[in-house]
Design a protein around this motif. Sequence first.
Motif, PDB file in Angstrom:
ATOM      1  N   PRO A   1       0.828  -1.215   0.000  1.00 37.91           N
ATOM      2  CA  PRO A   1       0.000   0.000   0.000  1.00 37.91           C
ATOM      3  C   PRO A   1       0.856   1.256   0.000  1.00 37.91           C
ATOM      4  O   PRO A   1       2.074   1.204   0.185  1.00 37.91           O
ATOM      5  N   GLU A   2       0.216   2.392  -0.174  1.00 41.44           N
ATOM      6  CA  GLU A   2       0.907   3.671  -0.054  1.00 41.44           C
ATOM      7  C   GLU A   2       1.392   3.814   1.380  1.00 41.44           C
ATOM      8  O   GLU A   2       0.761   3.286   2.283  1.00 41.44           O
ATOM      9  N   PRO A   3       2.492   4.389   1.640  1.00 42.29           N
ATOM     10  CA  PRO A   3       3.272   5.261   0.770  1.00 42.29           C
ATOM     11  C   PRO A   3       4.244   4.518  -0.139  1.00 42.29           C
ATOM     12  O   PRO A   3       4.959   5.126  -0.896  1.00 42.29           O
ATOM     13  N   PHE A   4       4.277   3.175  -0.075  1.00 43.96           N
ATOM     14  CA  PHE A   4       5.218   2.422  -0.895  1.00 43.96           C
ATOM     15  C   PHE A   4       4.752   2.343  -2.338  1.00 43.96           C
ATOM     16  O   PHE A   4       5.503   2.624  -3.263  1.00 43.96           O
ATOM     17  N   GLY A   5       3.514   1.910  -2.550  1.00 43.14           N
ATOM     18  CA  GLY A   5       2.949   1.851  -3.889  1.00 43.14           C
ATOM     19  C   GLY A   5       3.743   1.005  -4.849  1.00 43.14           C
ATOM     20  O   GLY A   5       3.911   1.360  -6.005  1.00 43.14           O
ATOM     21  N   ALA A   6       4.235  -0.138  -4.388  1.00 44.21           N
ATOM     22  CA  ALA A   6       5.034  -1.023  -5.231  1.00 44.21           C
ATOM     23  C   ALA A   6       4.557  -2.456  -5.013  1.00 44.21           C
ATOM     24  O   ALA A   6       3.601  -2.701  -4.284  1.00 44.21           O
ATOM     25  N   GLU A   7       5.224  -3.389  -5.661  1.00 42.43           N
ATOM     26  CA  GLU A   7       4.931  -4.799  -5.487  1.00 42.43           C
ATOM     27  C   GLU A   7       6.205  -5.530  -5.090  1.00 42.43           C
ATOM     28  O   GLU A   7       7.300  -5.161  -5.519  1.00 42.43           O
ATOM     29  N   VAL A   8       6.056  -6.568  -4.289  1.00 42.94           N
ATOM     30  CA  VAL A   8       7.173  -7.437  -3.925  1.00 42.94           C
ATOM     31  C   VAL A   8       6.974  -8.750  -4.662  1.00 42.94           C
ATOM     32  O   VAL A   8       5.925  -9.394  -4.528  1.00 42.94           O
ATOM     33  N   GLY A   9       7.956  -9.137  -5.440  1.00 38.52           N
ATOM     34  CA  GLY A   9       7.884 -10.409  -6.144  1.00 38.52           C
ATOM     35  C   GLY A   9       8.129 -11.562  -5.182  1.00 38.52           C
ATOM     36  O   GLY A   9       8.923 -11.448  -4.261  1.00 38.52           O
ATOM     37  N   THR A  10       7.419 -12.668  -5.376  1.00 35.67           N
ATOM     38  CA  THR A  10       7.597 -13.840  -4.515  1.00 35.67           C
ATOM     39  C   THR A  10       8.185 -15.021  -5.280  1.00 35.67           C
ATOM     40  O   THR A  10       8.316 -16.107  -4.733  1.00 35.67           O
ATOM     41  N   GLY A  11       8.547 -14.810  -6.523  1.00 40.76           N
ATOM     42  CA  GLY A  11       9.065 -15.889  -7.361  1.00 40.76           C
ATOM     43  C   GLY A  11      10.362 -16.497  -6.884  1.00 40.76           C
ATOM     44  O   GLY A  11      10.634 -17.660  -7.157  1.00 40.76           O
ATOM     45  N   ASP A  12      11.156 -15.738  -6.134  1.00 42.61           N
ATOM     46  CA  ASP A  12      12.439 -16.248  -5.649  1.00 42.61           C
ATOM     47  C   ASP A  12      12.393 -16.679  -4.190  1.00 42.61           C
ATOM     48  O   ASP A  12      13.408 -17.073  -3.632  1.00 42.61           O
ATOM     49  N   PHE A  13      11.212 -16.621  -3.556  1.00 40.44           N
ATOM     50  CA  PHE A  13      11.094 -17.037  -2.163  1.00 40.44           C
ATOM     51  C   PHE A  13      11.260 -18.549  -2.068  1.00 40.44           C
ATOM     52  O   PHE A  13      10.839 -19.298  -2.937  1.00 40.44           O
ATOM     53  N   THR A  14      11.852 -19.006  -0.984  1.00 38.24           N
ATOM     54  CA  THR A  14      11.994 -20.431  -0.740  1.00 38.24           C
ATOM     55  C   THR A  14      10.656 -21.004  -0.292  1.00 38.24           C
ATOM     56  O   THR A  14       9.988 -20.434   0.569  1.00 38.24           O
ATOM     57  N   VAL A  15      10.275 -22.122  -0.902  1.00 37.37           N
ATOM     58  CA  VAL A  15       9.028 -22.796  -0.547  1.00 37.37           C
ATOM     59  C   VAL A  15       9.365 -23.899   0.452  1.00 37.37           C
ATOM     60  O   VAL A  15      10.251 -24.708   0.225  1.00 37.37           O
ATOM     61  N   TYR A  16       8.659 -23.906   1.577  1.00 33.52           N
ATOM     62  CA  TYR A  16       8.866 -24.900   2.621  1.00 33.52           C
ATOM     63  C   TYR A  16       7.650 -25.795   2.738  1.00 33.52           C
ATOM     64  O   TYR A  16       6.591 -25.493   2.206  1.00 33.52           O
ATOM     65  N   GLY A  17       7.768 -26.883   3.466  1.00 33.89           N
ATOM     66  CA  GLY A  17       6.629 -27.735   3.781  1.00 33.89           C
ATOM     67  C   GLY A  17       6.209 -28.620   2.636  1.00 33.89           C
ATOM     68  O   GLY A  17       6.990 -28.989   1.766  1.00 33.89           O
ATOM     69  N   GLU A  18       4.932 -28.967   2.622  1.00 36.88           N
ATOM     70  CA  GLU A  18       4.371 -29.904   1.649  1.00 36.88           C
ATOM     71  C   GLU A  18       4.542 -29.423   0.210  1.00 36.88           C
ATOM     72  O   GLU A  18       4.847 -30.209  -0.679  1.00 36.88           O
ATOM     73  N   ALA A  19       4.363 -28.137  -0.040  1.00 32.87           N
ATOM     74  CA  ALA A  19       4.512 -27.606  -1.397  1.00 32.87           C
ATOM     75  C   ALA A  19       5.921 -27.841  -1.924  1.00 32.87           C
ATOM     76  O   ALA A  19       6.109 -28.172  -3.087  1.00 32.87           O
ATOM     77  N   ALA A  20       6.915 -27.706  -1.072  1.00 33.73           N
ATOM     78  CA  ALA A  20       8.299 -27.931  -1.496  1.00 33.73           C
ATOM     79  C   ALA A  20       8.528 -29.400  -1.817  1.00 33.73           C
ATOM     80  O   ALA A  20       9.164 -29.737  -2.813  1.00 33.73           O
ATOM     81  N   ARG A  21       7.997 -30.280  -0.996  1.00 32.41           N
ATOM     82  CA  ARG A  21       8.154 -31.722  -1.252  1.00 32.41           C
ATOM     83  C   ARG A  21       7.473 -32.122  -2.550  1.00 32.41           C
ATOM     84  O   ARG A  21       8.014 -32.895  -3.329  1.00 32.41           O
ATOM     85  N   LEU A  22       6.292 -31.591  -2.805  1.00 34.17           N
ATOM     86  CA  LEU A  22       5.579 -31.923  -4.031  1.00 34.17           C
ATOM     87  C   LEU A  22       6.306 -31.423  -5.264  1.00 34.17           C
ATOM     88  O   LEU A  22       6.394 -32.118  -6.267  1.00 34.17           O
ATOM     89  N   SER A  23       6.831 -30.200  -5.203  1.00 36.03           N
ATOM     90  CA  SER A  23       7.491 -29.644  -6.384  1.00 36.03           C
ATOM     91  C   SER A  23       8.791 -30.377  -6.683  1.00 36.03           C
ATOM     92  O   SER A  23       9.180 -30.493  -7.835  1.00 36.03           O
ATOM     93  N   LYS A  24       9.459 -30.913  -5.672  1.00 37.50           N
ATOM     94  CA  LYS A  24      10.675 -31.695  -5.902  1.00 37.50           C
ATOM     95  C   LYS A  24      10.360 -32.985  -6.647  1.00 37.50           C
ATOM     96  O   LYS A  24      11.161 -33.484  -7.409  1.00 37.50           O
TER      97      LYS A  24
END
Length: 65
Positions: A35-58
Motif C-alpha cells: 500500500p501507499e506510501p510504498f505503492g510497489a509490489e514485492v515479487g515472490t518468485g524467488d522465495f523459498t518454498v517450505y513444507g508440503e509444497a516444497a516436497r511436491l514440487s521436488k
Amino acid sequence: MSVSTGTWDALHSRPDNGACQDVVLGKFGEPVPLPEPFGAEVGTGDFTVYGEAARLSKRGATSDQ
C-alpha cells in the motif's frame, strides 16, 4: 524446483490498536502489492518454498493432484 507451487499463508497489515486489520493470501510466484506510501509490489518468485509444497514440487507434482 518450481516456486510457483504452493501458497503462503498470510501477510498481516494495517496494525491498529495491537491487531492487524487486513490479511492478504497468495501463491508463490505472484506479486504482493504494497500500500501507499510504498505503492510497489514485492515479487515472490524467488522465495523459498517450505513444507508440503516444497516436497511436491521436488517430485514434479502439484498440490492439486
